[in-house]
Write a protein that holds these residues in place. Structure first.
Motif: not given
Length: 90
Positions: A43-45, A39-41, A53, A36-37
């Motif tokens: 796509t949305a970091g 993926y969020s990095h 990330g 999750w870390k």
């Protein structure tokens, strides 16, 4: 009071199963958190230079790493590519 060999308790198969299950749950939880870390990095970091990330992305298999690098470069087109996304890096 001393125990004799016959009085010692051994771990039964139920206890071993619980230990194995706990290790598997811990490994899955860690994998989920790092996934999750990552993926969020990508796509949305808020920055392409998040240390965790970048580290996770650099250790992923090439197709997944390339996908992540492409998302980062789409979101930050003028930024210097982070480690693992630069040309010539494995």
């Amino acid at each position: 009071m001393r125990r004799t060999d016959g009085a010692r308790r051994r771990l039964g198969s139920g206890a071993v199963s619980i230990v194995v299950a706990a290790i598997l749950v811990g490994a899955l939880t860690l994998t989920g958190i790092l996934g999750w870390k990552w993926y969020s990095h990508v796509t949305a970091g808020s920055s392409p230079y998040d240390e965790i990330g970048i580290d996770v992305n650099a250790r992923l298999p090439a197709p997944i790493r390339e996908w992540g690098c492409a998302r980062i470069m789409e979101r930050f087109p003028r930024a210097v590519p982070p480690y693992g996304c630069q040309n010539g890096q494995p």
